[in-house]
Design a protein around this motif. Structure first.
Motif, short mmCIF file in Angstrom:
data_model
loop_
_atom_site.label_atom_id
_atom_site.label_comp_id
_atom_site.label_asym_id
_atom_site.label_seq_id
_atom_site.Cartn_x
_atom_site.Cartn_y
_atom_site.Cartn_z
N ILE A 84 0.83 -1.20 0.00
CA ILE A 84 0.00 0.00 0.00
C ILE A 84 0.86 1.25 0.00
N THR A 85 1.93 1.26 0.80
CA THR A 85 2.77 2.46 0.90
C THR A 85 3.44 2.83 -0.41
N ARG A 86 3.47 1.91 -1.36
CA ARG A 86 4.08 2.19 -2.67
C ARG A 86 3.05 2.53 -3.75
N LEU A 87 1.77 2.50 -3.38
CA LEU A 87 0.72 2.80 -4.36
C LEU A 87 0.70 4.30 -4.68
N PRO A 88 0.32 4.66 -5.91
CA PRO A 88 0.28 6.09 -6.26
C PRO A 88 -0.73 6.88 -5.42
N GLU A 89 -1.82 6.24 -5.00
CA GLU A 89 -2.84 6.96 -4.24
C GLU A 89 -2.41 7.22 -2.79
N TYR A 90 -1.49 6.40 -2.28
CA TYR A 90 -1.17 6.48 -0.86
C TYR A 90 0.03 7.40 -0.67
N TYR A 91 -0.27 8.66 -0.37
CA TYR A 91 0.76 9.70 -0.28
C TYR A 91 1.48 9.78 1.07
N PRO A 92 0.89 9.33 2.24
CA PRO A 92 1.52 9.65 3.53
C PRO A 92 2.96 9.19 3.67
N THR A 93 3.28 7.99 3.21
CA THR A 93 4.64 7.49 3.38
C THR A 93 5.64 8.34 2.62
N ARG A 94 5.32 8.69 1.37
CA ARG A 94 6.23 9.52 0.57
C ARG A 94 6.35 10.91 1.17
N ALA A 95 5.23 11.46 1.62
CA ALA A 95 5.25 12.82 2.18
C ALA A 95 6.09 12.87 3.45
N GLU A 96 5.91 11.88 4.31
CA GLU A 96 6.67 11.86 5.56
C GLU A 96 8.16 11.66 5.28
N ARG A 97 8.47 10.78 4.33
CA ARG A 97 9.88 10.57 3.99
C ARG A 97 10.52 11.86 3.48
N GLU A 98 9.77 12.62 2.69
CA GLU A 98 10.29 13.90 2.19
C GLU A 98 10.68 14.81 3.35
N ILE A 99 9.81 14.89 4.35
CA ILE A 99 10.11 15.74 5.51
C ILE A 99 11.33 15.22 6.26
N LEU A 100 11.39 13.92 6.48
CA LEU A 100 12.51 13.35 7.23
C LEU A 100 13.83 13.62 6.53
N ILE A 101 13.86 13.46 5.22
CA ILE A 101 15.09 13.70 4.48
C ILE A 101 15.52 15.15 4.61
N GLY A 102 14.55 16.06 4.51
CA GLY A 102 14.88 17.48 4.55
C GLY A 102 15.15 18.03 5.94
N ARG A 103 14.59 17.39 6.98
CA ARG A 103 14.65 17.96 8.32
C ARG A 103 15.41 17.10 9.34
N ALA A 104 15.96 15.99 8.93
CA ALA A 104 16.63 15.10 9.88
C ALA A 104 17.75 15.80 10.63
N ALA A 105 18.52 16.61 9.94
CA ALA A 105 19.64 17.29 10.60
C ALA A 105 19.13 18.26 11.67
N ARG A 106 18.04 18.95 11.38
CA ARG A 106 17.45 19.87 12.36
C ARG A 106 16.89 19.10 13.55
N ILE A 107 16.23 17.98 13.29
CA ILE A 107 15.70 17.14 14.37
C ILE A 107 16.83 16.69 15.28
N ALA A 108 17.93 16.26 14.67
CA ALA A 108 19.09 15.81 15.46
C ALA A 108 19.65 16.95 16.30
N ALA A 109 19.74 18.15 15.70
CA ALA A 109 20.33 19.29 16.42
C ALA A 109 19.47 19.72 17.59
N VAL A 110 18.15 19.78 17.39
CA VAL A 110 17.26 20.24 18.45
C VAL A 110 17.14 19.20 19.56
N SER A 111 17.04 17.93 19.19
CA SER A 111 16.84 16.88 20.20
C SER A 111 18.12 16.53 20.93
N GLY A 112 19.25 16.59 20.23
CA GLY A 112 20.52 16.17 20.82
C GLY A 112 20.49 14.73 21.29
#
Length: 325
Positions: free
Chosen positions: A51-79
């Protein structure tokens, strides 16, 4: 100390007891319902991965996009020196966090599936020498303690899974995970956002019928574990948007009048033609609602990010002084 430890807090007996209680309570209720956790046997987990690979199911792709772009910030803030992930599964998306958390000492994946935990651990340890992995076979909604590990700790609850909990259940859950952590520890929470009805319904009723098969898989679980004679062909998959509560409901609708016998429970469950059993609620959120629920449970919202299309959000919140019980 071994780099991989596995602790079981969920016994086979407790799983069987919970299944029996949920089925007896849910299928004798009006209206009928079953909790979504019983989707996820080996076949159900494989179907959800599809399901996570289906074209209709956007949540997995959307969340991965955020994680890729914000992982460094998450690491810095959380320590974070310890990362706890609830419902970790294959730990696929979490790898972006693990790469960014350069000071990480311990990873604590929590899942009901021992095979998923063991399968994910090998590649993680091979790629990250020195990382300690302490896996927990547990129901994340019933955790009462975490393994000893160095702080600060970052607890990740991704995938929008919190939407499967009803509002009162969410409040209890957010307080319970707050009680597991110390002031200054952080929570990374994934939430699917309210959007147009067509996009939402398509995500839960795909053209290829994979979600329908996933929904009906709960009947296979009841057949295997409890001897139920429910035939998936006798039920239709239904996905509906509830505007009032702002959630998607998945249901199974009886095509004709029938009776499902469940020998292990001594139950005969009648269905009228068109009668439905609710199998999942998937709530969608707005920013202010997420903020309010976090604050009520003892969390201070720190960061809010969405994907480029504004479909999904990640919140980073910090544990404040322990809330009153």
């Amino acid at each position: 100390m071994s780099p991989f430890l596995l602790t079981r807090t969920l016994s086979d007996d407790s799983v069987d007891t919970a299944l029996r209680a949920d089925v007896r309570t849910g299928l004798t209720a009006v209206p009928k319902e079953l909790p979504p956790r019983w989707f996820y046997d080996a076949r159900g987990s494989a179907l959800f991965d599809e399901i996570t690979r289906l074209p209709e199911y956007y949540p997995t792709r959307a969340e991965r996009e955020i994680l890729i772009g914000r992982a460094a910030r998450i690491a810095a803030v959380s320590g974070a020196r310890t990362l706890v992930e609830l419902g970790s599964g294959s730990s696929d998306k979490t790898r972006h966090l693990l790469d960014a958390l350069t000071g990480l000492h311990t990873y604590v994946p929590v899942d009901v599936s021992e095979s998923a935990l063991r399968g994910a651990a090998g590649p993680l340890l091979a790629a990250r020498p020195g990382l300690q992995v302490h896996a927990l076979i547990a129901d994340f909604t019933a955790l009462t303690e975490l393994p000893a590990s160095p702080g600060p700790r970052l607890l990740a609850f991704l995938g929008g899974t919190i939407g499967n909990l009803l509002p009162a259940e969410r409040a209890r859950f957010l307080r319970s995970v707050r009680a597991l952590l110390d002031p200054g520890d952080t929570l990374l929470l994934g939430t699917d956002l309210v959007k147009d009805e067509r996009t939402l319904v398509r995500a839960y009723d795909d053209a290829a019928g994979v979600t329908a098969e996933f929904n009906k898989n709960v009947l296979q679980v009841l057949a295997r574990e409890l001897g139920a004679d429910a035939d998936p062909a006798d039920f239709d998959h239904v996905a509906l948007w509830d505007r009032e509560h702002e959630w998607i409901e998945m249901r199974l609708r009886a095509r004709t009048a029938l009776t499902v016998k469940i020998p292990e429970l001594g139950l005969a469950v009648p269905f009228e033609a068109g009668e439905e059993v609710r199998t999942e609620v998937s709530a969608k959120f707005r920013r202010e609602g997420v903020r309010r629920e976090l604050e009520d449970a003892g969390w201070e919202p720190v960061e809010w990010w969405t994907d480029s299309a504004g479909r999904f959000a990640l919140s980073l919140a910090r544990a404040v002084e322990r809330p009153a019980p």
